[in-house]
Design a protein around this motif. Sequence first.
Motif, mmCIF file in Angstrom:
data_model
loop_
_atom_site.group_PDB
_atom_site.id
_atom_site.type_symbol
_atom_site.label_atom_id
_atom_site.label_comp_id
_atom_site.label_asym_id
_atom_site.label_seq_id
_atom_site.Cartn_x
_atom_site.Cartn_y
_atom_site.Cartn_z
ATOM 1 N N SER A 1 1.204 38.124 19.741
ATOM 2 C CA SER A 1 0.010 38.495 19.599
ATOM 3 C C SER A 1 -1.043 37.343 19.415
ATOM 4 C CB SER A 1 -0.449 39.493 18.234
ATOM 5 O OG SER A 1 -1.941 39.690 18.027
ATOM 6 N N PRO A 2 -2.106 37.178 20.022
ATOM 7 C CA PRO A 2 -3.176 35.962 19.927
ATOM 8 C C PRO A 2 -3.748 36.116 18.515
ATOM 9 C CG PRO A 2 -3.859 37.437 21.502
ATOM 10 C CD PRO A 2 -2.315 37.800 21.404
ATOM 11 N N VAL A 3 -3.950 37.182 18.135
ATOM 12 C CA VAL A 3 -4.765 37.529 16.482
ATOM 13 C C VAL A 3 -3.887 36.915 15.758
ATOM 14 C CG1 VAL A 3 -5.715 39.322 15.026
ATOM 15 C CG2 VAL A 3 -5.769 39.637 17.615
ATOM 16 N N ALA A 4 -2.494 37.135 15.809
ATOM 17 C CA ALA A 4 -1.562 36.314 14.811
ATOM 18 C C ALA A 4 -1.733 34.886 14.758
ATOM 19 C CB ALA A 4 0.139 36.739 15.333
ATOM 20 N N ASP A 5 -1.793 34.351 15.858
ATOM 21 C CA ASP A 5 -2.098 33.062 15.877
ATOM 22 C C ASP A 5 -3.379 32.572 15.473
ATOM 23 O OD1 ASP A 5 0.465 32.441 17.159
ATOM 24 O OD2 ASP A 5 -0.321 32.570 19.055
ATOM 25 N N PHE A 6 -4.425 33.202 15.686
ATOM 26 C CA PHE A 6 -5.745 32.836 15.103
ATOM 27 C C PHE A 6 -5.574 33.068 13.703
ATOM 28 C CE2 PHE A 6 -8.166 34.555 19.113
ATOM 29 C CZ PHE A 6 -7.961 33.275 19.822
ATOM 30 N N LYS A 7 -5.101 34.299 12.908
ATOM 31 C CA LYS A 7 -4.903 34.496 11.670
ATOM 32 C C LYS A 7 -4.323 33.555 10.939
ATOM 33 C CE LYS A 7 -3.297 38.097 8.629
ATOM 34 N NZ LYS A 7 -2.169 37.692 8.328
ATOM 35 N N ALA A 8 -3.184 32.838 11.522
ATOM 36 C CA ALA A 8 -2.433 31.788 11.157
ATOM 37 C C ALA A 8 -3.025 30.394 10.644
ATOM 38 C CB ALA A 8 -1.195 31.646 11.672
ATOM 39 N N VAL A 9 -4.059 30.085 11.239
ATOM 40 C CA VAL A 9 -4.815 28.828 11.207
ATOM 41 C C VAL A 9 -6.096 29.275 10.346
ATOM 42 C CG1 VAL A 9 -5.926 27.012 12.359
ATOM 43 C CG2 VAL A 9 -4.178 28.021 13.462
ATOM 44 N N LYS A 10 -5.982 28.780 8.988
ATOM 45 C CA LYS A 10 -6.996 29.098 7.936
ATOM 46 C C LYS A 10 -8.163 27.992 8.184
ATOM 47 C CE LYS A 10 -4.246 32.352 6.568
ATOM 48 N NZ LYS A 10 -4.288 33.791 6.982
ATOM 49 N N ASN A 11 -9.325 28.696 7.875
ATOM 50 C CA ASN A 11 -10.584 27.870 7.953
ATOM 51 C C ASN A 11 -10.677 27.251 6.719
ATOM 52 O OD1 ASN A 11 -12.026 29.780 6.390
ATOM 53 N ND2 ASN A 11 -12.355 31.005 8.111
ATOM 54 N N GLU A 12 -11.689 26.330 6.343
ATOM 55 C CA GLU A 12 -11.941 25.821 5.222
ATOM 56 C C GLU A 12 -12.190 26.840 4.056
ATOM 57 O OE1 GLU A 12 -14.920 22.891 5.601
ATOM 58 O OE2 GLU A 12 -13.649 21.455 7.028
ATOM 59 N N THR A 13 -13.103 27.762 4.479
ATOM 60 C CA THR A 13 -13.277 28.669 3.448
ATOM 61 C C THR A 13 -12.220 29.539 2.735
ATOM 62 O OG1 THR A 13 -15.420 29.106 4.566
ATOM 63 C CG2 THR A 13 -14.523 30.807 2.934
ATOM 64 N N GLU A 14 -11.156 29.897 3.643
ATOM 65 C CA GLU A 14 -9.811 30.550 3.355
ATOM 66 C C GLU A 14 -9.028 29.811 2.474
ATOM 67 O OE1 GLU A 14 -9.196 33.668 6.908
ATOM 68 O OE2 GLU A 14 -8.953 31.529 7.406
ATOM 69 N N VAL A 15 -8.913 28.541 2.962
ATOM 70 C CA VAL A 15 -8.114 27.430 2.173
ATOM 71 C C VAL A 15 -8.613 27.291 0.871
ATOM 72 C CG1 VAL A 15 -7.375 25.044 2.020
ATOM 73 C CG2 VAL A 15 -7.333 26.254 4.319
ATOM 74 N N GLU A 16 -9.865 27.110 0.713
ATOM 75 C CA GLU A 16 -10.671 26.946 -0.665
ATOM 76 C C GLU A 16 -10.255 28.275 -1.302
ATOM 77 O OE1 GLU A 16 -12.248 25.233 -3.941
ATOM 78 O OE2 GLU A 16 -11.303 24.288 -2.077
ATOM 79 N N GLY A 17 -10.275 29.391 -0.787
ATOM 80 C CA GLY A 17 -10.198 30.500 -1.371
ATOM 81 C C GLY A 17 -8.813 30.628 -2.220
ATOM 82 N N PHE A 18 -7.632 30.176 -1.401
ATOM 83 C CA PHE A 18 -6.323 30.098 -1.920
ATOM 84 C C PHE A 18 -6.284 29.273 -3.092
ATOM 85 C CE2 PHE A 18 -4.701 30.794 2.766
ATOM 86 C CZ PHE A 18 -4.477 32.340 2.531
ATOM 87 N N ARG A 19 -6.976 28.109 -3.033
ATOM 88 C CA ARG A 19 -6.915 27.109 -4.346
ATOM 89 C C ARG A 19 -7.475 27.977 -5.451
ATOM 90 N NH1 ARG A 19 -9.121 23.103 -0.390
ATOM 91 N NH2 ARG A 19 -7.600 21.896 0.383
ATOM 92 N N GLN A 20 -8.536 28.427 -5.411
ATOM 93 C CA GLN A 20 -9.365 29.053 -6.738
ATOM 94 C C GLN A 20 -8.295 30.014 -6.994
ATOM 95 O OE1 GLN A 20 -11.731 27.625 -8.085
ATOM 96 N NE2 GLN A 20 -11.740 26.271 -6.509
ATOM 97 N N SER A 21 -8.005 31.096 -6.098
ATOM 98 C CA SER A 21 -7.080 32.071 -6.351
ATOM 99 C C SER A 21 -5.856 31.691 -7.316
ATOM 100 C CB SER A 21 -6.686 32.882 -5.134
ATOM 101 O OG SER A 21 -5.745 33.947 -5.637
#
Length: 412
Positions: free
Chosen positions: A312-332
């Motif tokens: 699924s191309p959606v799985a590949d898109f979803k796997a590459v996190k953008n800067e907002t998502e990465v920062e969300g992980f850090r804060q979480s």
Amino acid sequence: MAPATQAVNTSERLQALRKLMSKPDYNVAAVVVPSEDQRKHLLDVHTTSLIGCAIITPTDAFLFTDGRYFLQAEKQLDRNWTLMRQGLPDVPTWQEFLWKVYISPNARGAVLTLSKKLPKCTRIGVDPTIVTASDADTIQKNLEPLESQLVSLKHNLVDLVWTNRPPRPTNGIYPLDLKYAGESHVQKITRLREEMRKKEMHAVVVNMLDEVAWLFNLRGSDIDYNPVFFAYAVLTPEKAHLFLNPAQIDDTLREHLGGHVDIHPYDSFFSYLRELGAEIGLHKKSRALVGDKASLAIVEAMGADNVVVARSPVADFKAVKNETEVEGFRQSHIRDGVALVRYFAWLEEQLNNGVELNECQVADQLEHYRAELDFFRGLSFPTISATGPNGAIIHYQPEPNDCAIVRRDQAG
């Protein structure tokens, strides 16, 4: 409800299932049960996770699972079941079991003997909505030399004997704000259409719940410990189609999706696929891309000649996190670290003061600290709160009426 660590007599449930298997409408000599909630019903296990697959024949019942669940399964299976310890030498996967001759111990477990549980010309029943098309294709190819057949059942037989099954959840669905997603659903749909164009596909079918939630920046709680909801999606060059339970659709959701997405009733998904497949076949259009985790029912509805089963191309898109998502992980993780530090300090103080606490009580306290955090929506899985020997059970989940006391002199 029986505690999760005790076996329950499953004879009546298996007998009812076998009676259905023998009826002319089905006439199958084996049934494959990969669905977790249906396995829980057969085993009468309601609270713990037990990942694997069950296969039921007229005389036997097998549960296939891996090393994470061996100890748990040994406690939960009654005399009707044989535990198949996948990953150990000479133990087949559930797929291989359907066609391979394999080596197994005799009744005393001492002498290794060749055995084949399923004879030639066996009809093996599956619910096509919960078996992947790729698994089904591999199995059928290997069954052909045996003249055996994988049969798509009109009804799920476990569901038919599950008379008191609760209704499917219809919890609220809410938009994920752009400040947390980092990319709008309109932008994601545009990227997916560009991928469709590159691959020369007429449509993309999105069946994985996490992929649907990611693509449309929506979240829900239909499945415990997962921020997802029951849905399917199909993207064509002209429209994005989202299939949802009408009871879960409100003005907030419509406003979020806007005019870029057509919303359809969840139950109309397979009829839509049949129409789409017929359109592709009739007009000789390029085929539809179906993810490699899509069910056999999806491929059957569209017609195998009208689809390409691939990653699924959606799985590949979803796997590459953008800067907002990465920062969300850090804060979480920072927030969760605060809860854990509070919990460890509290637990040490309680034990030093001689307070008696069991595994459930300490798990509840940790969840309490987490629930006080900003943005808390729930746990991602039941807390694995284990002390002493229970620590050897990898996915152990304590039960209030059947759990151990936490002691300072035992590893936890």
